[in-house]
Design an enzyme around this catalytic site. Structure first.
Site, PDB file in Angstrom:
ATOM      1  N   GLN A 115       6.993  -0.515  11.121  1.00  0.00           N
ATOM      2  CA  GLN A 115       5.708  -0.526  10.417  1.00  0.00           C
ATOM      3  C   GLN A 115       4.572  -0.818  11.408  1.00  0.00           C
ATOM      4  OE1 GLN A 115       5.797  -0.267   6.821  1.00  0.00           O
ATOM      5  NE2 GLN A 115       3.630   0.124   7.038  1.00  0.00           N
ATOM      6  N   PHE A 116       4.176   0.186  12.190  1.00  0.00           N
ATOM      7  CA  PHE A 116       3.112  -0.015  13.171  1.00  0.00           C
ATOM      8  C   PHE A 116       1.786  -0.376  12.518  1.00  0.00           C
ATOM      9  CE2 PHE A 116       2.439   4.412  12.127  1.00  0.00           C
ATOM     10  CZ  PHE A 116       1.060   4.585  12.218  1.00  0.00           C
ATOM     11  N   THR A 117       1.622  -0.039  11.241  1.00  0.00           N
ATOM     12  CA  THR A 117       0.359  -0.319  10.556  1.00  0.00           C
ATOM     13  C   THR A 117       0.117  -1.817  10.362  1.00  0.00           C
ATOM     14  OG1 THR A 117       1.371  -0.030   8.372  1.00  0.00           O
ATOM     15  CG2 THR A 117       0.343   1.913   9.369  1.00  0.00           C
TER      16      THR A 117
END
Length: 146
Positions: free
Chosen positions: A78-80
């Site tokens: 989950q880079f966000t």
């Protein structure tokens, strides 16, 4: 590293219409990697999450960990979680590049497996649909920078 850990009664990740990973009771872990993260940070986070006592005991107190309830983990990259929200359109330059993020994502899962847990997962960088039945709800935020 940043992680959003949700206690779930079930969770799954679907890619291209196919279920890639699914668990019953356990943790849904949304995992983000920052550019300064390393193996030591990763290992410490895995230890903290695997030993997190957020399941209820016979007195309805959050005293039990994942092992004590026979739980599993579903880990989704989950880079966000590293979004820069200073404007209306988030930027993601604070997230680690894949050459650093992928090995640490894989290492995190391996650290959990070495502790005896079943670990299901999505696919790094894929468009995924994540479903979960939150239990409680109980959601804990981890940020190794703090």
């Amino acid at each position: 590293m940043r992680a959003v850990v949700t206690r779930v009664s079930s969770a799954s990740v679907t890619i291209g219409g196919r279920v890639e990973g699914a668990i019953d009771r356990g943790f849904l872990v949304l995992l983000g990697v920052g550019p300064q993260d390393n193996e030591a940070v990763c290992d410490k986070l895995a230890e903290k999450i695997c030993n997190l006592r957020i399941f209820e005991d016979e007195n309805e107190k959050m005293n039990l960990n994942l092992e004590q309830v026979g739980g599993s983990l579903l880990v989704v990259s989950q880079f966000t979680l590293y979004a820069d929200t200073s404007s209306r359109r988030p930027g993601f330059s604070h997230a680690a590049k894949p050459d650093l993020a992928v090995p640490l994502y894989e290492r995190f899962m391996e650290q959990c497996r070495q502790r005896g847990f079943t670990v299901e997962h999505g696919q790094f960088g894929a468009d995924m649909q994540v479903a979960s039945v939150n239990d409680g709800p109980v959601t804990i935020l981890f940020d190794t920078d703090k």
